[in-house]
Motif scaffolding. Structure first.
Motif, mmCIF file in Angstrom:
data_model
loop_
_atom_site.group_PDB
_atom_site.id
_atom_site.type_symbol
_atom_site.label_atom_id
_atom_site.label_comp_id
_atom_site.label_asym_id
_atom_site.label_seq_id
_atom_site.Cartn_x
_atom_site.Cartn_y
_atom_site.Cartn_z
ATOM 1 N N LYS A 1 10.692 -10.994 28.434
ATOM 2 C CA LYS A 1 10.866 -9.905 27.473
ATOM 3 C C LYS A 1 9.639 -9.766 26.580
ATOM 4 N N ILE A 2 9.120 -8.543 26.484
ATOM 5 C CA ILE A 2 8.001 -8.241 25.589
ATOM 6 C C ILE A 2 8.488 -7.232 24.561
ATOM 7 N N LEU A 3 8.499 -7.620 23.303
ATOM 8 C CA LEU A 3 8.925 -6.728 22.230
ATOM 9 C C LEU A 3 7.709 -6.013 21.653
ATOM 10 N N VAL A 4 7.802 -4.719 21.506
ATOM 11 C CA VAL A 4 6.716 -3.927 20.930
ATOM 12 C C VAL A 4 7.000 -3.763 19.443
ATOM 13 N N ASN A 5 6.190 -4.430 18.641
ATOM 14 C CA ASN A 5 6.317 -4.300 17.186
ATOM 15 C C ASN A 5 5.023 -3.694 16.658
ATOM 16 N N PRO A 6 5.086 -2.526 16.030
ATOM 17 C CA PRO A 6 3.859 -1.833 15.617
ATOM 18 C C PRO A 6 3.023 -2.608 14.605
ATOM 19 N N LEU A 7 1.733 -2.351 14.631
ATOM 20 C CA LEU A 7 0.819 -2.937 13.652
ATOM 21 C C LEU A 7 1.219 -2.595 12.227
ATOM 22 N N TYR A 8 1.770 -1.387 12.060
ATOM 23 C CA TYR A 8 2.141 -0.942 10.716
ATOM 24 C C TYR A 8 3.494 -1.491 10.279
ATOM 25 N N ALA A 9 4.106 -2.344 11.108
ATOM 26 C CA ALA A 9 5.442 -2.864 10.781
ATOM 27 C C ALA A 9 5.529 -4.368 10.979
ATOM 28 N N ILE A 10 4.464 -5.088 10.698
ATOM 29 C CA ILE A 10 4.490 -6.541 10.851
ATOM 30 C C ILE A 10 5.491 -7.172 9.887
ATOM 31 N N PHE B 1 0.838 -1.202 0.000
ATOM 32 C CA PHE B 1 0.000 0.000 0.000
ATOM 33 C C PHE B 1 0.876 1.256 0.000
ATOM 34 N N LEU B 2 1.929 1.242 0.811
ATOM 35 C CA LEU B 2 2.837 2.388 0.851
ATOM 36 C C LEU B 2 3.567 2.561 -0.480
ATOM 37 N N TYR B 3 3.992 1.451 -1.083
ATOM 38 C CA TYR B 3 4.635 1.541 -2.398
ATOM 39 C C TYR B 3 3.676 2.153 -3.426
ATOM 40 N N ALA B 4 2.408 1.763 -3.358
ATOM 41 C CA ALA B 4 1.417 2.302 -4.296
ATOM 42 C C ALA B 4 1.266 3.806 -4.141
ATOM 43 N N LEU B 5 1.465 4.308 -2.922
ATOM 44 C CA LEU B 5 1.364 5.742 -2.653
ATOM 45 C C LEU B 5 2.675 6.478 -2.931
ATOM 46 N N ARG C 1 -0.850 7.022 7.516
ATOM 47 C CA ARG C 1 -1.050 6.144 6.364
ATOM 48 C C ARG C 1 -1.784 4.869 6.777
ATOM 49 N N PHE C 2 -1.504 4.387 7.980
ATOM 50 C CA PHE C 2 -2.151 3.168 8.445
ATOM 51 C C PHE C 2 -3.649 3.387 8.658
ATOM 52 N N ARG C 3 -4.021 4.594 9.082
ATOM 53 C CA ARG C 3 -5.450 4.917 9.194
ATOM 54 C C ARG C 3 -6.142 4.694 7.847
ATOM 55 N N SER C 4 -5.527 5.216 6.788
ATOM 56 C CA SER C 4 -6.111 5.063 5.453
ATOM 57 C C SER C 4 -6.177 3.595 5.056
ATOM 58 N N PHE C 5 -5.119 2.863 5.361
ATOM 59 C CA PHE C 5 -5.070 1.442 5.012
ATOM 60 C C PHE C 5 -6.174 0.667 5.715
ATOM 61 N N LEU C 6 -6.465 1.011 6.973
ATOM 62 C CA LEU C 6 -7.544 0.348 7.701
ATOM 63 C C LEU C 6 -8.867 0.476 6.962
#
Length: 455
Positions: A435-444, A153-157, A186-191
């Motif tokens: 250990k808990i790693l925080v990985n954003p929804l927009y960076a899976i 989606f980001l590449y398309a934009l 951008r993730f808002r739009s993707f949703l």
């Protein structure tokens, strides 16, 4: 229309360059971009011959009788006036489910004409493959295609640079705030838009959520119109009711009795199987998660279902246009409250996981729930990395209880876990020192090939 870059392009190029390029089946739901990707690959060949068995019904007779694939290729070449030259021609058999003999011919292309590049696809291919049974195991290669990922989606934009910045971020090197805010926007739009190529293309060209919703409405009607094709096996009305019930139950254990119409559990199960074969729904199986493989410990009585696309989900629920209050919230809510509809973000996370996994097989998704009476613990997704089990908890905002995750980690002696939210990259330690790693929804995508490389 301008072609939108896809992850599958690299794998198709690798297949083209391989010395042993078995006949290839591109598999996936209708309108996820299979044919477009193949046509794009065809541009790299001197000659491209496309056969559509639904449009050009007369060519089916070429595949009657003995399947002499070299002779069949000569006939196709003469009919379409396109040279068939090994190494220079890509032969594309589209809507191949409409010609079962053509599916059988793929076996003979591997045996008798291995030097020719042959690729096939079809909208309802899984049904034909089921009916055929063994159709060339070991002689035909499959690739599975899903709607566009957030990276695509980001590449398309035109946001290639933003993708690179995101891929280089880690828990030790989080994003600068300017890039973080841009990605969340951008993730808002993707949703809202989802990843169906036609919807993304419409957004790129028109920058209109309303027009995107119109495209998704057409897609919905196409899927529903297809149900008539299954009527010999399942009542189309039952399929529609089951699809709408799945949409309303996303994120929860599926309850058969919630399908309107008074259908039996067996009837609904049959409809669910049809929808799954069509690629429209994706199961998330409950697993005991006592070891690898995760599929060895599933409880088939407990299953959730994701829709093929989140933009499609919103349209199906009638909340896809900008006049709806939920859509307005997605567009303007602050990051903490954004998508305080955990089922939507949970579904998006699951779809993103599938999109970045290997395309060479159909992958399953799993979740965990404590089935002990009187408990309510549940972990959204359970993944595997080698012999390790990796739980993932999806949070729509920046906050949220992690109690279920901690219970699971202690019960199964888990080394580390992933918190997937709209936070920046980071990490912290659980009350028990895990250990808990925080990985954003927009960076899976970072979990698979970049950044943390956790999966």
């Amino acid at each position: 229309m301008k072609y939108l870059k896809r992850q599958i392009d690299k794998e198709l190029e690798a297949w083209k360059s391989s010395e042993e390029h078995k006949p290839l089946l591109l598999r996936g739901a209708r309108q996820v971009g299979k044919s477009s990707a193949i046509r794009h690959l065809g541009e790299s060949f001197p000659y491209f011959l496309e056969v559509n068995f639904e449009r050009d019904k007369t060519v089916k007779e070429f595949f009657d009788g003995d399947l002499d694939v070299k002779f069949i290729s000569e006939q196709l070449s003469a009919y379409y006036r396109v040279p068939v030259v090994p190494g220079k021609t890509l032969l594309f058999l589209d809507e191949i489910q409409a010609c079962p003999n053509a599916i059988h011919s793929l076996w003979f292309f591997k045996e008798d004409y291995p030097e020719l590049h042959v690729v096939a696809a079809g909208s309802l291919l899984e049904f034909a493959l089921k009916d055929l049974g063994a159709y060339g195991v070991g002689r035909i290669r499959s690739m599975f295609v899903y709607p566009m990922s957030f990276d695509e989606f980001l590449y398309a934009l035109g946001e290639d640079g933003l993708v690179r910045i995101k891929h280089n971020a880690t828990s030790q090197k989080p994003l600068m705030n300017a890039f973080y805010e841009r990605l969340v926007e951008r993730f808002r739009s993707f949703l809202l838009i989802g990843g169906m190529p036609a919807a993304v293309a419409k957004y790129v060209n028109a920058n209109s959520y309303l027009e995107v919703d119109s495209v998704l409405s057409e897609l919905k009607q196409t899927y529903i119109d297809d149900f008539v094709k299954y009527k010999a096996k399942v009542d189309p009305t039952l399929l529609r009711q089951t699809l709408f019930s799945v949409a309303h139950q996303v994120g929860s254990k599926f309850v058969y009795s919630q399908v309107e119409g008074g259908y039996t559990t067996a009837q609904v199960k049959n409809a669910l199987e049809m929808l799954r074969d069509a690629g429209i729904i994706i199961p998330v199986w409950h697993t005991a998660a006592n070891g690898i493989p995760l599929g060895a410990g599933i409880n088939p009585k407990f299953v959730k279902y994701n829709l093929i696309d989140h933009g499609f989900l919103l349209n199906l629920l009638g909340i896809g246009d900008t006049t709806n209050s939920i859509v307005k919230e997605l567009l303007v809510a602050n990051t903490v409250d954004l998508v305080d509809k955990g089922s939507l973000t949970e579904m998006v996370a699951g779809l993103e996981l599938l999109k970045y996994m290997s395309s060479n097989e159909r992958h399953d998704l799993y979740y965990w729930q404590n089935l002990t009476r009187g408990t309510v613990s549940e972990v959204d997704y359970v993944l595997s990395r080698g012999i390790d089990i990796v739980p993932m908890e999806v949070k729509s905002g920046l906050r949220g209880s992690m109690a279920s995750l901690y219970v699971f980690m202690e019960k199964e002696h888990i080394k580390y876990a992933i918190r997937c939210s709209l936070e920046n990259f980071g990490e912290f330690v659980s009350p028990k020192g895990k250990k808990i790693l925080v990985n954003p929804l927009y960076a899976i995508s970072n979990l698979f090939s970049c950044g943390e490389r956790l999966l």
